[in-house]
Design a protein around this motif. Sequence first.
Motif, PDB file in Angstrom:
ATOM      1  N   HIS A 184      10.889  -0.311  -5.115  1.00 17.96           N
ATOM      2  CA  HIS A 184      10.932   0.473  -3.881  1.00 17.96           C
ATOM      3  C   HIS A 184      12.131   0.047  -3.016  1.00 17.96           C
ATOM      4  O   HIS A 184      12.882   0.889  -2.525  1.00 17.96           O
ATOM      5  CB  HIS A 184       9.614   0.273  -3.123  1.00 17.96           C
ATOM      6  CG  HIS A 184       9.353   1.285  -2.062  1.00 17.96           C
ATOM      7  ND1 HIS A 184       9.146   2.620  -2.320  1.00 17.96           N
ATOM      8  CD2 HIS A 184       9.233   1.155  -0.714  1.00 17.96           C
ATOM      9  CE1 HIS A 184       8.922   3.262  -1.197  1.00 17.96           C
ATOM     10  NE2 HIS A 184       8.979   2.405  -0.204  1.00 17.96           N
TER      11      HIS A 184
ATOM     12  N   ALA B  50      14.678   8.896  -5.570  1.00 17.23           N
ATOM     13  CA  ALA B  50      13.714   9.079  -6.663  1.00 17.23           C
ATOM     14  C   ALA B  50      12.970   7.773  -6.955  1.00 17.23           C
ATOM     15  O   ALA B  50      11.742   7.777  -7.133  1.00 17.23           O
ATOM     16  CB  ALA B  50      14.420   9.590  -7.913  1.00 17.23           C
TER      17      ALA B  50
ATOM     18  N   GLY C 111       9.025   7.557  -6.086  1.00 18.47           N
ATOM     19  CA  GLY C 111       8.120   7.311  -7.204  1.00 18.47           C
ATOM     20  C   GLY C 111       7.325   6.028  -7.019  1.00 18.47           C
ATOM     21  O   GLY C 111       6.097   6.003  -7.196  1.00 18.47           O
ATOM     22  N   SER C 112       8.008   4.961  -6.663  1.00 16.61           N
ATOM     23  CA  SER C 112       7.310   3.690  -6.454  1.00 16.61           C
ATOM     24  C   SER C 112       6.401   3.764  -5.232  1.00 16.61           C
ATOM     25  O   SER C 112       5.292   3.215  -5.238  1.00 16.61           O
ATOM     26  CB  SER C 112       8.308   2.538  -6.325  1.00 16.61           C
ATOM     27  OG  SER C 112       9.211   2.768  -5.254  1.00 16.61           O
TER      28      SER C 112
ATOM     29  N   LEU D 185       3.166   5.496  -6.168  1.00 11.39           N
ATOM     30  CA  LEU D 185       2.288   4.597  -6.913  1.00 11.39           C
ATOM     31  C   LEU D 185       1.625   3.568  -5.998  1.00 11.39           C
ATOM     32  O   LEU D 185       0.434   3.286  -6.127  1.00 11.39           O
ATOM     33  CB  LEU D 185       3.062   3.883  -8.028  1.00 11.39           C
ATOM     34  CG  LEU D 185       3.365   4.709  -9.261  1.00 11.39           C
ATOM     35  CD1 LEU D 185       4.295   3.944 -10.202  1.00 11.39           C
ATOM     36  CD2 LEU D 185       2.089   5.106  -9.978  1.00 11.39           C
TER      37      LEU D 185
END
Length: 141
Positions: A21, A64, A68-69, A72
């Motif tokens: 991140h 991105a 994405g992190s 999650l």
Amino acid sequence: MDAFAALQSHPWAYPALEVVHIVGIALLLGNLVALEVRVFGGAAALPVPALARLSLTLALAGFALAAGSGLLMFASHPGELLANRSFLLKMGLLALAGCNAAWFHGRGALARLDRLARLQMLASSLLWLAAIVCGRWIAYE
């Protein structure tokens, strides 16, 4: 074992995700600031169009990674985060940064680099910095 179970059961999984991140954030903000420095007169030998192509490509890759992190991390404990004011403020700031970017590119501001484009670039950096501050503050609420 699914990704969410791995995040909760392995002591290194969540910190590793946080590293991804942070790398994404660094790529995103670092490249936006580099382009902004050029637009405001620094590194005048670098052509803006070429630097913009490179910087924005790397910034999108960083976004991105961060998005994405971040998704999650959010999925691993959504209830806790939705109750956190700093998280909610961060999400609002990200939405504003996204709207600003859409407006900036939608009006062809990179080709113009007028006063409004410069203000939008400055606003973008400030919004991203504020989102980073809120992101760090999440752990302290």
